[in-house]
Write a protein that holds these residues in place. Structure first.
Motif: not given
Length: 69
Positions: A16-34
């Motif tokens: 799971k990835i928590g945080g605001s939508p902006e934080v989730k998008k940033h982490l997703e862009n770095l490669g962190f996906v569920v």
């Protein structure tokens, strides 16, 4: 448990990835996906360097706490 508490060298799966939508998008862009694999390379004062999708990424302790494994 959060990524910030993971053992060095142990491969984990992102649950799971928590945080605001902006934080989730940033982490997703770095490669962190569920469902993706992440391995902690080194940890220093809570900040971590991880292998994710064949890349090394450094993230702060705050960001690491938002990634659940």
């Amino acid at each position: 448990m959060p990524l910030s508490l993971a053992d060095v060298g142990e491969e984990n799966t992102v649950k799971k990835i928590g945080g605001s939508p902006e934080v989730k998008k940033h982490l997703e862009n770095l490669g962190f996906v569920v469902g993706g694999n992440v391995t902690v390379i080194t940890s220093l004062n809570g900040n971590v360097i991880v292998n994710v999708k064949d890349s090394r990424v450094a993230i702060s302790e705050e960001m690491a706490r938002k990634i659940m494994i």
